[in-house]
Design an enzyme around this catalytic site. Structure first.
Site, PDB file in Angstrom:
ATOM      1  N   THR A  11       0.831  -1.225   0.000  1.00 34.84           N
ATOM      2  CA  THR A  11       0.000   0.000   0.000  1.00 34.84           C
ATOM      3  C   THR A  11       0.857   1.264   0.000  1.00 34.84           C
ATOM      4  OG1 THR A  11      -0.093  -0.096   2.411  1.00 34.84           O
ATOM      5  CG2 THR A  11      -1.924  -1.119   1.194  1.00 34.84           C
ATOM      6  N   GLY A  12       2.170   1.105   0.031  1.00 32.44           N
ATOM      7  CA  GLY A  12       3.056   2.286  -0.014  1.00 32.44           C
ATOM      8  C   GLY A  12       3.247   2.779  -1.437  1.00 32.44           C
ATOM      9  N   ARG A  39      -2.034  -1.824  10.028  1.00 30.59           N
ATOM     10  CA  ARG A  39      -2.679  -0.535   9.723  1.00 30.59           C
ATOM     11  C   ARG A  39      -3.401  -0.582   8.368  1.00 30.59           C
ATOM     12  NH1 ARG A  39       2.278   1.505  10.694  1.00 30.59           N
ATOM     13  NH2 ARG A  39       2.505   2.140   8.533  1.00 30.59           N
ATOM     14  N   SER A  40      -2.903  -1.410   7.459  1.00 34.28           N
ATOM     15  CA  SER A  40      -3.476  -1.433   6.096  1.00 34.28           C
ATOM     16  C   SER A  40      -4.542  -2.505   5.929  1.00 34.28           C
ATOM     17  CB  SER A  40      -2.358  -1.650   5.072  1.00 34.28           C
ATOM     18  OG  SER A  40      -1.479  -0.551   5.094  1.00 34.28           O
ATOM     19  N   ARG A  99      21.819  -3.904   0.901  1.00 34.18           N
ATOM     20  CA  ARG A  99      22.514  -3.499  -0.328  1.00 34.18           C
ATOM     21  C   ARG A  99      24.025  -3.716  -0.269  1.00 34.18           C
ATOM     22  NH1 ARG A  99      19.268   2.164  -0.914  1.00 34.18           N
ATOM     23  NH2 ARG A  99      17.309   1.326  -1.703  1.00 34.18           N
ATOM     24  N   CYS A 130      17.203   4.899  -5.459  1.00 35.29           N
ATOM     25  CA  CYS A 130      16.693   5.488  -6.706  1.00 35.29           C
ATOM     26  C   CYS A 130      17.723   6.403  -7.375  1.00 35.29           C
ATOM     27  CB  CYS A 130      15.402   6.257  -6.451  1.00 35.29           C
ATOM     28  SG  CYS A 130      15.388   7.180  -4.934  1.00 35.29           S
ATOM     29  N   SER A 160       8.444  12.630  -3.602  1.00 34.83           N
ATOM     30  CA  SER A 160       7.858  11.276  -3.549  1.00 34.83           C
ATOM     31  C   SER A 160       8.885  10.252  -3.072  1.00 34.83           C
ATOM     32  CB  SER A 160       7.336  10.852  -4.929  1.00 34.83           C
ATOM     33  OG  SER A 160       8.382  10.981  -5.895  1.00 34.83           O
ATOM     34  N   LYS A 214      25.293   6.484   0.095  1.00 37.74           N
ATOM     35  CA  LYS A 214      24.708   5.379  -0.686  1.00 37.74           C
ATOM     36  C   LYS A 214      25.152   5.497  -2.147  1.00 37.74           C
ATOM     37  CE  LYS A 214      20.441   4.754   2.019  1.00 37.74           C
ATOM     38  NZ  LYS A 214      19.004   5.124   2.112  1.00 37.74           N
ATOM     39  N   ARG A 236      16.894  17.874  -1.668  1.00 38.90           N
ATOM     40  CA  ARG A 236      15.443  17.693  -1.848  1.00 38.90           C
ATOM     41  C   ARG A 236      14.881  18.965  -2.435  1.00 38.90           C
ATOM     42  NH1 ARG A 236      13.514  12.938  -1.780  1.00 38.90           N
ATOM     43  NH2 ARG A 236      14.118  12.475   0.353  1.00 38.90           N
ATOM     44  N   HIS A 243      13.553  12.332 -10.176  1.00 38.00           N
ATOM     45  CA  HIS A 243      14.817  12.860  -9.650  1.00 38.00           C
ATOM     46  C   HIS A 243      15.671  13.361 -10.818  1.00 38.00           C
ATOM     47  CE1 HIS A 243      13.834  11.354  -5.775  1.00 38.00           C
ATOM     48  NE2 HIS A 243      14.648  10.312  -5.690  1.00 38.00           N
TER      49      HIS A 243
END
Ligand code: 2RA
Length: 338
Positions: A11-12, A39-40, A99, A130, A160, A214, A236, A243
């Site tokens: 749901t994310g 919660r979902s 990772r 990302c 986002s 990262k 940001r 991006h």
């Protein structure tokens, strides 16, 4: 080979996009299981005309699963990825939890698809960050052409990237400003509306943020060259999807701007948008909702020999996360499972 697939964190923002990608790409599915927190419970996610109900994630969720796509945060991946792997599922994890684990391949299918075969060690494949994914898609053809020695990158990252809450924070702040109301930043350390914050994730003692480190560490692992020197500044900006990155590279062998354009035009997952005279260059609005990594403003660096500058845009929720994970799952289903 049709697979039984679970999406953990369905749901994310990314999990939901994973389901969209499975549907758009007609992934060979025999069963789709959607997992999320309590919660979902009660929520559904549409898939091929059906509203699939979300089930609560627990240790028995993976008994009948071949591939488990995770995008539920690092702590959930830390705890449940090994449980899923022990149940016989192959995990493709979008969090940062695994990772840099030497026994876990970190994969961008256009760059190092061969590393997927290493999944057998821990049953886990890691999806890169990302901002790293779009950069290595653009840089791999240039590394092959001229051997990259150093990368300096500045990013302009969409809200986002912080999930739905990041999007709502920006829109709420803009609305409050329009209505003359006070607003208290919650998601970001300061106001993001009409601003730019050089602060994504925690600061390390060396002054870099975790997001910047990262990009340094993941780039070297994916390209498979620990000698590449990388420096990053991650910012940001008040953009919702997509991006952008200003990338400067220094190569061992000179690459002209035309040679770079030609190599990029042939590169998998890349679309060259580079005609400044006609105002044609990549933008977040141009890449949002699509999968290609857009590259433009390609030019030889006037400040150093064997340098190139370029501007790279990609949808951070699609190619930056969901599409990349589903592409890995496609290779797993086609070449490794069944
Ligand atoms: C961000 N790359 O943009 C991080 C996590 N998605 O917030």
């Amino acid at each position: 080979n049709p697979c039984r697939v679970a999406v953990c964190g369905a749901t994310g923002a990314v999990g939901n996009q994973m389901v969209r990608c499975l549907e758009e790409r007609d992934f060979p599915l025999s069963e789709l299981k959607l997992l999320a927190s309590k919660r979902s419970l009660g929520k559904t996610v549409p898939y091929k005309g059906e509203d699939i109900p979300v089930q609560v994630l627990d240790k028995d969720s993976f008994q009948d699963v071949d591939i488990a796509l995770f995008s539920a945060g690092g702590s959930v991946s830390k705890e449940f990825a090994p449980i899923a792997a022990a149940s016989g599922a192959v995990v493709v994890d979008n969090s940062s939890a695994w990772r840099m684990d030497p026994e876990v391949p970190l994969v961008v299918p256009e760059v190092n698809p061969g590393d997927i075969a290493q999944y057998k060690t821990k049953g886990i494949i890691a999806n890169p960050n990302c901002s790293t994914i779009q950069m290595v898609v653009a840089l791999k053809p240039l590394h092959d052409l001229g051997k990259i020695e150093r990368i300096v990158v500045s990013t302009y990252q969409a809200v986002s990237g912080t999930g739905q809450k990041g999007i709502f924070e920006l829109l709420d702040q803009l609305r409050a400003m329009h209505e003359g109301r006070h607003f208290e930043p919650k998601v970001y350390p300061q106001q993001i509306a009409l601003n730019a914050l050089p602060h994504i994730a925690a600061f390390d003692p060396n002054g870099y943020t975790e997001e910047e480190l990262k990009m340094v560490n993941e780039t070297r692992k994916i390209i498979g060259d620990a000698s590449i020197m990388v420096s990053a500044t991650c910012v940001r900006v008040p953009v919702i999807y997509g991006h952008s990155e200003a990338v400067n590279i220094k190569t061992a062998r000179k690459i002209t701007a035309d040679q770079a354009r030609q190599a990029l035009a042939k590169a998998p997952g890349v679309k060259v948008v580079d005609n400044p005279a006609e105002n044609e260059y990549p933008t977040p609005l141009m890449c949002a909702g699509t999968d290609p990594t857009l590259v433009g403003r390609i030019r030889e660096d006037i400040s150093q020999e064997n340098g190139l500058d370029m501007w790279v845009c990609a949808d951070n929720i699609r190619k930056g996360a969901a599409t990349n994970a589903v592409q890995i799952a496609e290779i797993l289903a086609a070449e490794h499972l069944g």
